[in-house]
Scaffold this motif. Sequence first.
Motif, PDB file in Angstrom:
ATOM      1  N   VAL A  17       0.844  -1.190   0.000  1.00 39.52           N
ATOM      2  CA  VAL A  17       0.000   0.000   0.000  1.00 39.52           C
ATOM      3  C   VAL A  17       0.887   1.251   0.000  1.00 39.52           C
ATOM      4  O   VAL A  17       0.631   2.203  -0.737  1.00 39.52           O
ATOM      5  N   TRP A  18       1.957   1.227   0.795  1.00 39.03           N
ATOM      6  CA  TRP A  18       2.865   2.374   0.851  1.00 39.03           C
ATOM      7  C   TRP A  18       3.496   2.638  -0.516  1.00 39.03           C
ATOM      8  O   TRP A  18       3.581   3.775  -0.965  1.00 39.03           O
ATOM      9  N   GLU A  19       3.926   1.595  -1.189  1.00 39.85           N
ATOM     10  CA  GLU A  19       4.526   1.754  -2.516  1.00 39.85           C
ATOM     11  C   GLU A  19       3.551   2.468  -3.466  1.00 39.85           C
ATOM     12  O   GLU A  19       3.942   3.305  -4.273  1.00 39.85           O
ATOM     13  N   TYR A  20       2.283   2.189  -3.327  1.00 35.66           N
ATOM     14  CA  TYR A  20       1.251   2.751  -4.203  1.00 35.66           C
ATOM     15  C   TYR A  20       0.906   4.205  -3.840  1.00 35.66           C
ATOM     16  O   TYR A  20       0.802   5.056  -4.717  1.00 35.66           O
ATOM     17  N   VAL A  21       0.724   4.499  -2.555  1.00 34.71           N
ATOM     18  CA  VAL A  21       0.255   5.833  -2.157  1.00 34.71           C
ATOM     19  C   VAL A  21       1.374   6.836  -1.898  1.00 34.71           C
ATOM     20  O   VAL A  21       1.121   8.037  -1.866  1.00 34.71           O
ATOM     21  N   SER A  22       2.591   6.367  -1.724  1.00 34.98           N
ATOM     22  CA  SER A  22       3.678   7.299  -1.386  1.00 34.98           C
ATOM     23  C   SER A  22       4.182   8.092  -2.589  1.00 34.98           C
ATOM     24  O   SER A  22       4.934   9.054  -2.421  1.00 34.98           O
ATOM     25  N   ASP A  23       3.762   7.724  -3.784  1.00 35.52           N
ATOM     26  CA  ASP A  23       4.106   8.497  -4.979  1.00 35.52           C
ATOM     27  C   ASP A  23       3.297   9.788  -4.924  1.00 35.52           C
ATOM     28  O   ASP A  23       2.092   9.788  -5.182  1.00 35.52           O
ATOM     29  N   PHE A  24       3.944  10.886  -4.576  1.00 30.33           N
ATOM     30  CA  PHE A  24       3.254  12.159  -4.382  1.00 30.33           C
ATOM     31  C   PHE A  24       2.590  12.652  -5.665  1.00 30.33           C
ATOM     32  O   PHE A  24       1.673  13.464  -5.618  1.00 30.33           O
ATOM     33  N   ASN A  25       3.021  12.136  -6.796  1.00 38.25           N
ATOM     34  CA  ASN A  25       2.421  12.503  -8.077  1.00 38.25           C
ATOM     35  C   ASN A  25       1.359  11.501  -8.525  1.00 38.25           C
ATOM     36  O   ASN A  25       0.737  11.671  -9.555  1.00 38.25           O
ATOM     37  N   GLY A  26       1.130  10.453  -7.756  1.00 42.31           N
ATOM     38  CA  GLY A  26       0.209   9.386  -8.142  1.00 42.31           C
ATOM     39  C   GLY A  26      -1.211   9.561  -7.638  1.00 42.31           C
ATOM     40  O   GLY A  26      -1.989   8.612  -7.647  1.00 42.31           O
ATOM     41  N   LEU A  27      -1.566  10.750  -7.210  1.00 41.08           N
ATOM     42  CA  LEU A  27      -2.888  11.002  -6.646  1.00 41.08           C
ATOM     43  C   LEU A  27      -4.043  10.559  -7.547  1.00 41.08           C
ATOM     44  O   LEU A  27      -5.035  10.011  -7.054  1.00 41.08           O
ATOM     45  N   PRO A  28      -3.965  10.736  -8.881  1.00 41.62           N
ATOM     46  CA  PRO A  28      -5.089  10.304  -9.727  1.00 41.62           C
ATOM     47  C   PRO A  28      -5.372   8.799  -9.636  1.00 41.62           C
ATOM     48  O   PRO A  28      -6.478   8.361  -9.946  1.00 41.62           O
ATOM     49  N   ASN A  29      -4.391   8.014  -9.206  1.00 42.34           N
ATOM     50  CA  ASN A  29      -4.572   6.565  -9.100  1.00 42.34           C
ATOM     51  C   ASN A  29      -5.515   6.164  -7.981  1.00 42.34           C
ATOM     52  O   ASN A  29      -6.128   5.105  -8.048  1.00 42.34           O
ATOM     53  N   TRP A  30      -5.591   6.982  -6.925  1.00 44.31           N
ATOM     54  CA  TRP A  30      -6.357   6.525  -5.769  1.00 44.31           C
ATOM     55  C   TRP A  30      -7.227   7.581  -5.099  1.00 44.31           C
ATOM     56  O   TRP A  30      -7.972   7.258  -4.162  1.00 44.31           O
ATOM     57  N   PHE A  31      -7.191   8.786  -5.555  1.00 46.33           N
ATOM     58  CA  PHE A  31      -7.966   9.841  -4.898  1.00 46.33           C
ATOM     59  C   PHE A  31      -9.115  10.269  -5.803  1.00 46.33           C
ATOM     60  O   PHE A  31      -8.899  10.673  -6.945  1.00 46.33           O
ATOM     61  N   PRO A  32     -10.355  10.181  -5.332  1.00 46.06           N
ATOM     62  CA  PRO A  32     -11.502  10.492  -6.182  1.00 46.06           C
ATOM     63  C   PRO A  32     -11.511  11.954  -6.632  1.00 46.06           C
ATOM     64  O   PRO A  32     -11.138  12.847  -5.880  1.00 46.06           O
TER      65      PRO A  32
END
Length: 146
Positions: A17-32
């Motif tokens: 989960v950390w690997e997925y959400v810690s990408d500060f530029n990856g917000l579109p992947n998990w934030f509505p």
Amino acid sequence: MAKVYTSSLIPAPVARVWEYVSDFNGLPNWFPGVTDSRIEPGKAVGQAGCVRNFGLEGGPRMREQLLAISDANHSFSYKMLEGPLPVSSYQATVRLLPVTDGDHTFAEITSEFICPDQAQESGLAGLLSQTYQGAFDRLKQHFGKS
């Protein structure tokens, strides 16, 4: 100052989960509601001080600055620099903790902000809490499939 706290249980190990959400530029992947994101020039993604500039459904944009990130503690904090919300001094922290029973992740988002219009404060707090829960629901859906 308004405070919002939302938590959830994600069906995956904390490292994944950390690997997925810690990408500060990856917000579109998990934030509505987030349509795109880019890191502004000056600092690398994941480096304290970097600024993400992201779009929201309907067209508005937000800018947030990474204040701190810790791989050891599975947490990061950021502040809003610009955005459509009628708030100031918005700061938030995302933190993940391992749940050894079933190898799950306890996820939490806390935020604080000042709303100059006291009548709007509880509505904004509710909206943010709903949005954070939507992010956790997307994470549950993502990791439930893997």
